[in-house]
Design an enzyme around this catalytic site. Sequence first.
Site, PDB file in Angstrom:
ATOM      1  N   GLY A 144      45.365  42.089  -5.748  1.00 46.40           N
ATOM      2  CA  GLY A 144      45.737  41.848  -4.357  1.00 46.40           C
ATOM      3  C   GLY A 144      45.862  40.357  -4.113  1.00 46.40           C
ATOM      4  O   GLY A 144      45.374  39.549  -4.910  1.00 46.40           O
ATOM      5  N   GLN A 152      45.921  32.501   0.472  1.00 48.07           N
ATOM      6  CA  GLN A 152      45.517  32.061  -0.878  1.00 48.07           C
ATOM      7  C   GLN A 152      46.577  31.182  -1.534  1.00 48.07           C
ATOM      8  O   GLN A 152      46.283  30.480  -2.501  1.00 48.07           O
ATOM      9  CB  GLN A 152      45.199  33.270  -1.776  1.00 48.07           C
ATOM     10  CG  GLN A 152      43.937  34.021  -1.318  1.00 48.07           C
ATOM     11  CD  GLN A 152      43.616  35.198  -2.201  1.00 48.07           C
ATOM     12  OE1 GLN A 152      44.155  36.282  -2.016  1.00 48.07           O
ATOM     13  NE2 GLN A 152      42.747  34.992  -3.189  1.00 48.07           N
ATOM     14  N   CYS A 208      37.537  37.485  -6.957  1.00 45.20           N
ATOM     15  CA  CYS A 208      38.556  36.918  -6.071  1.00 45.20           C
ATOM     16  C   CYS A 208      39.278  35.810  -6.825  1.00 45.20           C
ATOM     17  O   CYS A 208      38.634  34.985  -7.473  1.00 45.20           O
ATOM     18  CB  CYS A 208      37.899  36.346  -4.809  1.00 45.20           C
ATOM     19  SG  CYS A 208      39.074  35.636  -3.638  1.00 45.20           S
ATOM     20  N   LEU A 209      40.609  35.809  -6.733  1.00 46.72           N
ATOM     21  CA  LEU A 209      41.386  34.778  -7.437  1.00 46.72           C
ATOM     22  C   LEU A 209      41.070  33.380  -6.904  1.00 46.72           C
ATOM     23  O   LEU A 209      41.300  32.396  -7.596  1.00 46.72           O
ATOM     24  CB  LEU A 209      42.882  35.082  -7.302  1.00 46.72           C
ATOM     25  CG  LEU A 209      43.341  36.380  -7.989  1.00 46.72           C
ATOM     26  CD1 LEU A 209      44.790  36.682  -7.635  1.00 46.72           C
ATOM     27  CD2 LEU A 209      43.164  36.284  -9.503  1.00 46.72           C
ATOM     28  N   HIS A 233      38.755  43.544   1.422  1.00 47.60           N
ATOM     29  CA  HIS A 233      38.637  42.209   0.832  1.00 47.60           C
ATOM     30  C   HIS A 233      39.791  41.321   1.316  1.00 47.60           C
ATOM     31  O   HIS A 233      39.570  40.168   1.715  1.00 47.60           O
ATOM     32  CB  HIS A 233      38.641  42.346  -0.697  1.00 47.60           C
ATOM     33  CG  HIS A 233      38.699  41.063  -1.458  1.00 47.60           C
ATOM     34  ND1 HIS A 233      37.659  40.620  -2.260  1.00 47.60           N
ATOM     35  CD2 HIS A 233      39.683  40.120  -1.591  1.00 47.60           C
ATOM     36  CE1 HIS A 233      37.997  39.461  -2.817  1.00 47.60           C
ATOM     37  NE2 HIS A 233      39.220  39.143  -2.438  1.00 47.60           N
ATOM     38  N   GLU A 234      41.016  41.865   1.311  1.00 50.23           N
ATOM     39  CA  GLU A 234      42.187  41.082   1.731  1.00 50.23           C
ATOM     40  C   GLU A 234      42.162  40.813   3.232  1.00 50.23           C
ATOM     41  O   GLU A 234      42.510  39.713   3.682  1.00 50.23           O
ATOM     42  CB  GLU A 234      43.487  41.796   1.355  1.00 50.23           C
ATOM     43  CG  GLU A 234      43.663  42.138  -0.125  1.00 50.23           C
ATOM     44  CD  GLU A 234      43.466  40.971  -1.062  1.00 50.23           C
ATOM     45  OE1 GLU A 234      43.565  39.803  -0.620  1.00 50.23           O
ATOM     46  OE2 GLU A 234      43.181  41.200  -2.240  1.00 50.23           O
TER      47      GLU A 234
HETATM   48  O1  GNR Z   1      42.219  40.649  -8.326  1.00 53.80           O
HETATM   49  C1  GNR Z   1      41.296  40.948  -7.566  1.00 53.80           C
HETATM   50  N1  GNR Z   1      40.380  41.866  -7.973  1.00 53.80           N
HETATM   51  C2  GNR Z   1      39.424  42.398  -7.116  1.00 53.80           C
HETATM   52  C3  GNR Z   1      38.373  43.104  -7.699  1.00 53.80           C
HETATM   53  C4  GNR Z   1      37.402  43.676  -6.910  1.00 53.80           C
HETATM   54  C5  GNR Z   1      37.475  43.571  -5.527  1.00 53.80           C
HETATM   55  C6  GNR Z   1      38.507  42.859  -4.935  1.00 53.80           C
HETATM   56  C7  GNR Z   1      39.476  42.279  -5.725  1.00 53.80           C
HETATM   57  S1  GNR Z   1      40.780  41.421  -4.979  1.00 53.80           S
HETATM   58  C8  GNR Z   1      41.168  40.278  -6.260  1.00 53.80           C
HETATM   59  C9  GNR Z   1      42.384  39.459  -5.895  1.00 53.80           C
HETATM   60  C10 GNR Z   1      42.061  38.602  -4.686  1.00 53.80           C
HETATM   61  O2  GNR Z   1      41.365  37.630  -4.727  1.00 53.80           O
HETATM   62  N2  GNR Z   1      42.544  39.005  -3.552  1.00 53.80           N
HETATM   63  O3  GNR Z   1      42.269  38.318  -2.428  1.00 53.80           O
HETATM   64 NI    NI Z   2      40.349  37.392  -2.769  1.00 54.75          NI
END
Ligand code: GNR
Ligand code: NI
Length: 172
Positions: A46, A51, A92-93, A134-135
């Site tokens: 996601g 970001q 999270c990236l 999360h997003e």
């Molecule tokens: O790539 C992502 N993996 C993930 C794994 C577990 C819970 C949430 C995520 S989202 C993350 C990509 C990201 O940072 N999205 O904002």
């Molecule tokens: Ni994230």
Amino acid sequence: MAVHTILTVPDPRLKLVSRPVDGVDDDLRTLMDDMVETMYAADGIGLAAIQIGVDKRVIVMDLSEKRDNPRYFVNPVITPLTEETRPYSEGCLSIPEIYEEIERPARVKVEYLDYDGNQREEIAEDLFAVCIQHEMDHLEGVLFIDYLSRLKRDRAVKRVQKLVRSRMETAQ
Ligand code: GNR
Ligand code: NI
């Protein structure tokens, strides 16, 4: 299409509250295409627009095994459908190589505009529920480390800074 640089903590832009979009036009579709390309290049499931430094309420996601089913959420609204929560080890990236268990509602309703600007509504469960929440947090300037103790959060940010610096040196 273009791969953008993903902001990492403690970049202050990650704390911004993103702004609603007027509607879906070709410029917004270009942004969404770039976000998907950036998400695939970073191996993420996601990505929120902030970001890559764009404070618009836009999310892309691909939960498919083959990475061939990109999904687009513009101006999303989430409503929890249960008080039951589930833990999931989140990453999270914008916080690379840090993973922590976070509890979130297990089922949520998601209302949003799709890639064509059509209003849609669906029920999210399992990884979809985790990821969309999360997003959504990114759109409010919230990161999963904000749910941890201050000590754990500060340690995570320091680790990321160290990692990003070492990656910079490798790239030079
Ligand atoms: O790539 C992502 N993996 C993930 C794994 C577990 C819970 C949430 C995520 S989202 C993350 C990509 C990201 O940072 N999205 O904002
Ligand atoms: Ni994230």
